[in-house]
Write a protein that holds these residues in place. Structure first.
Motif, PDB file in Angstrom:
ATOM      1  N   ASP A   1       0.826  -1.212   0.000  1.00 26.95           N
ATOM      2  CA  ASP A   1       0.000   0.000   0.000  1.00 26.95           C
ATOM      3  C   ASP A   1       0.858   1.260   0.000  1.00 26.95           C
ATOM      4  O   ASP A   1       0.488   2.270  -0.614  1.00 26.95           O
ATOM      5  CB  ASP A   1      -0.941   0.011   1.203  1.00 26.95           C
ATOM      6  CG  ASP A   1      -2.186  -0.846   0.979  1.00 26.95           C
ATOM      7  OD1 ASP A   1      -2.378  -1.316  -0.159  1.00 26.95           O
ATOM      8  OD2 ASP A   1      -2.955  -1.040   1.940  1.00 26.95           O
ATOM      9  N   PHE A   2       1.995   1.211   0.674  1.00 18.76           N
ATOM     10  CA  PHE A   2       2.886   2.377   0.654  1.00 18.76           C
ATOM     11  C   PHE A   2       3.379   2.646  -0.763  1.00 18.76           C
ATOM     12  O   PHE A   2       3.366   3.792  -1.230  1.00 18.76           O
ATOM     13  CB  PHE A   2       4.078   2.182   1.585  1.00 18.76           C
ATOM     14  CG  PHE A   2       5.145   3.222   1.390  1.00 18.76           C
ATOM     15  CD1 PHE A   2       4.957   4.518   1.860  1.00 18.76           C
ATOM     16  CD2 PHE A   2       6.315   2.919   0.711  1.00 18.76           C
ATOM     17  CE1 PHE A   2       5.927   5.495   1.655  1.00 18.76           C
ATOM     18  CE2 PHE A   2       7.280   3.890   0.500  1.00 18.76           C
ATOM     19  CZ  PHE A   2       7.095   5.180   0.972  1.00 18.76           C
ATOM     20  N   VAL A   3       3.794   1.605  -1.452  1.00 20.32           N
ATOM     21  CA  VAL A   3       4.297   1.764  -2.822  1.00 20.32           C
ATOM     22  C   VAL A   3       3.188   2.312  -3.728  1.00 20.32           C
ATOM     23  O   VAL A   3       3.427   3.203  -4.556  1.00 20.32           O
ATOM     24  CB  VAL A   3       4.847   0.434  -3.368  1.00 20.32           C
ATOM     25  CG1 VAL A   3       5.201   0.564  -4.848  1.00 20.32           C
ATOM     26  CG2 VAL A   3       6.069  -0.004  -2.572  1.00 20.32           C
ATOM     27  N   SER A   4       1.961   1.801  -3.565  1.00 15.82           N
ATOM     28  CA  SER A   4       0.830   2.283  -4.370  1.00 15.82           C
ATOM     29  C   SER A   4       0.579   3.771  -4.118  1.00 15.82           C
ATOM     30  O   SER A   4       0.378   4.551  -5.051  1.00 15.82           O
ATOM     31  CB  SER A   4      -0.440   1.490  -4.045  1.00 15.82           C
ATOM     32  OG  SER A   4      -0.331   0.153  -4.459  1.00 15.82           O
ATOM     33  N   ALA A   5       0.601   4.161  -2.834  1.00 17.14           N
ATOM     34  CA  ALA A   5       0.379   5.562  -2.490  1.00 17.14           C
ATOM     35  C   ALA A   5       1.491   6.447  -3.043  1.00 17.14           C
ATOM     36  O   ALA A   5       1.234   7.525  -3.593  1.00 17.14           O
ATOM     37  CB  ALA A   5       0.276   5.718  -0.975  1.00 17.14           C
ATOM     38  N   TYR A   6       2.721   5.991  -2.921  1.00 18.34           N
ATOM     39  CA  TYR A   6       3.875   6.760  -3.396  1.00 18.34           C
ATOM     40  C   TYR A   6       3.777   7.002  -4.902  1.00 18.34           C
ATOM     41  O   TYR A   6       3.939   8.136  -5.374  1.00 18.34           O
ATOM     42  CB  TYR A   6       5.152   6.002  -3.059  1.00 18.34           C
ATOM     43  CG  TYR A   6       6.430   6.777  -3.304  1.00 18.34           C
ATOM     44  CD1 TYR A   6       7.108   7.377  -2.251  1.00 18.34           C
ATOM     45  CD2 TYR A   6       6.977   6.896  -4.584  1.00 18.34           C
ATOM     46  CE1 TYR A   6       8.296   8.079  -2.456  1.00 18.34           C
ATOM     47  CE2 TYR A   6       8.152   7.601  -4.806  1.00 18.34           C
ATOM     48  CZ  TYR A   6       8.806   8.189  -3.744  1.00 18.34           C
ATOM     49  OH  TYR A   6       9.973   8.883  -3.966  1.00 18.34           O
ATOM     50  N   LYS A   7       3.489   5.931  -5.652  1.00 19.02           N
ATOM     51  CA  LYS A   7       3.400   6.060  -7.118  1.00 19.02           C
ATOM     52  C   LYS A   7       2.249   6.965  -7.530  1.00 19.02           C
ATOM     53  O   LYS A   7       2.369   7.772  -8.460  1.00 19.02           O
ATOM     54  CB  LYS A   7       3.238   4.676  -7.747  1.00 19.02           C
ATOM     55  CG  LYS A   7       4.494   3.815  -7.670  1.00 19.02           C
ATOM     56  CD  LYS A   7       4.276   2.464  -8.316  1.00 19.02           C
ATOM     57  CE  LYS A   7       5.543   1.623  -8.285  1.00 19.02           C
ATOM     58  NZ  LYS A   7       5.335   0.278  -8.879  1.00 19.02           N
ATOM     59  N   SER A   8       1.122   6.838  -6.827  1.00 15.44           N
ATOM     60  CA  SER A   8      -0.042   7.671  -7.131  1.00 15.44           C
ATOM     61  C   SER A   8       0.266   9.155  -6.909  1.00 15.44           C
ATOM     62  O   SER A   8      -0.059  10.004  -7.750  1.00 15.44           O
ATOM     63  CB  SER A   8      -1.220   7.247  -6.257  1.00 15.44           C
ATOM     64  OG  SER A   8      -2.316   8.124  -6.425  1.00 15.44           O
ATOM     65  N   ILE A   9       0.899   9.471  -5.784  1.00 15.24           N
ATOM     66  CA  ILE A   9       1.241  10.866  -5.479  1.00 15.24           C
ATOM     67  C   ILE A   9       2.294  11.380  -6.454  1.00 15.24           C
ATOM     68  O   ILE A   9       2.216  12.520  -6.938  1.00 15.24           O
ATOM     69  CB  ILE A   9       1.744  10.986  -4.029  1.00 15.24           C
ATOM     70  CG1 ILE A   9       0.614  10.655  -3.050  1.00 15.24           C
ATOM     71  CG2 ILE A   9       2.285  12.392  -3.751  1.00 15.24           C
ATOM     72  CD1 ILE A   9       1.074  10.467  -1.619  1.00 15.24           C
ATOM     73  N   GLU A  10       3.270  10.555  -6.768  1.00 12.98           N
ATOM     74  CA  GLU A  10       4.332  10.947  -7.685  1.00 12.98           C
ATOM     75  C   GLU A  10       3.763  11.329  -9.049  1.00 12.98           C
ATOM     76  O   GLU A  10       4.234  12.274  -9.692  1.00 12.98           O
ATOM     77  CB  GLU A  10       5.328   9.790  -7.817  1.00 12.98           C
ATOM     78  CG  GLU A  10       6.670  10.182  -8.372  1.00 12.98           C
ATOM     79  CD  GLU A  10       7.656   9.031  -8.318  1.00 12.98           C
ATOM     80  OE1 GLU A  10       8.840   9.281  -8.077  1.00 12.98           O
ATOM     81  OE2 GLU A  10       7.238   7.858  -8.508  1.00 12.98           O
TER      82      GLU A  10
END
Length: 260
Positions: free
Chosen positions: A235-244
């Motif tokens: 979930d952290f990776v998903s959030a990071y990519k989405s924000i990026e």
């Protein structure tokens, strides 16, 4: 269709995402953007951030408190930690704040008194160091938020959530994500529920706030993943990519000031 297929999975709903973005911008505007840009670091539960040899539980707690206070940019604030019953009657309302409130040049005094604000802890809390750090940083964030004259988005009703977000804004997102939920069942010796902090943000919300901090500070995913509990990494990776992917189109000037 193809764009949706390759888009990162959303871990929180759109309204919550917007509140986190708006509240992070509010924190930037109210809690010294230069401290965030120049001094704030992603604080990890490692010996790099909390080193040293101590000879007693009290000494360990004090060492962790001083480190946490410094990382929060609140080293100039008259706040102390005690395992005894606090004797000071100084309240947050007694603080007098200058134009700069965080960092080495902060201007914070106690009106009509030299007595510091006192935070209490029990010696048992030191047995769960990550929880103690989270509890201290949450208390510091609470003092910072409550002393501020401008309420966060959503007003008083959202103060608990804003406090958790400000702790992530100060760099404690990994520790907050790891302590947002604690398993209450199983072996009684595995976890002492009475020592856990009370989380106002859920795990996904905390992870999104952590990811936002990391994107704004240009902290690579690889530096974060290994320090998160295993079930939080995806979930952290998903959030990071989405924000990026989306941060450059934000309408928040405070966020854009850090992106550019």
């Amino acid at each position: 269709m193809l764009a949706n297929l390759f888009s990162p999975k959303a871990i929180i709903d759109e309204n919550t995402k917007n509140w986190i973005l708006d509240t992070f911008a509010w924190a930037i505007e109210n809690f010294d953007i230069n401290v965030l840009k120049d001094d704030a670091r992603l604080i990890l539960p490692t010996n790099e951030f909390y080193p040293g040899t101590v000879t007693s539980i009290e000494e360990m707690a004090q060492a962790m408190f001083i480190k946490t206070k410094n990382y929060a940019g609140m080293q100039k604030w008259p706040i102390e930690l005690t395992s005894a019953a606090p004797t000071s009657t100084t309240a947050i309302e007694d603080l007098s704040l200058g134009a700069i409130i965080r960092g080495e040049h902060a201007e914070v005094d106690v009106n009509m008194s030299n007595a510091p604000l006192m935070l209490g802890f029990t010696q048992n809390q030191v047995n769960q160091p990550q929880d103690l750090i989270a509890g201290i940083s949450q208390a510091l964030a609470s003092i910072l938020v409550v002393s501020n004259k401008v309420l966060p988005p959503g007003g008083k009703e959202y103060l608990p959530q804003a406090i958790d977000l400000v702790a992530c804004f100060m760099g404690f997102g990994v520790i907050f994500a790891n302590t947002a939920y604690q398993f209450r069942g199983g072996c009684g010796s595995c976890n002492n529920a009475s020592l856990n902090r009370k989380a106002a943000l859920t795990e996904p919300e905390t992870l999104y706030a952590l990811a936002l901090f990391c994107v704004l500070k240009k902290e690579p995913v690889k530096n974060v993943k290994g320090h998160l509990k295993s079930h939080l990494k995806k979930d952290f990776v998903s959030a990071y990519k989405s924000i990026e992917q989306s941060i450059s189109s934000t309408t928040q000037p405070a966020l854009l000031a850090l992106v550019s």
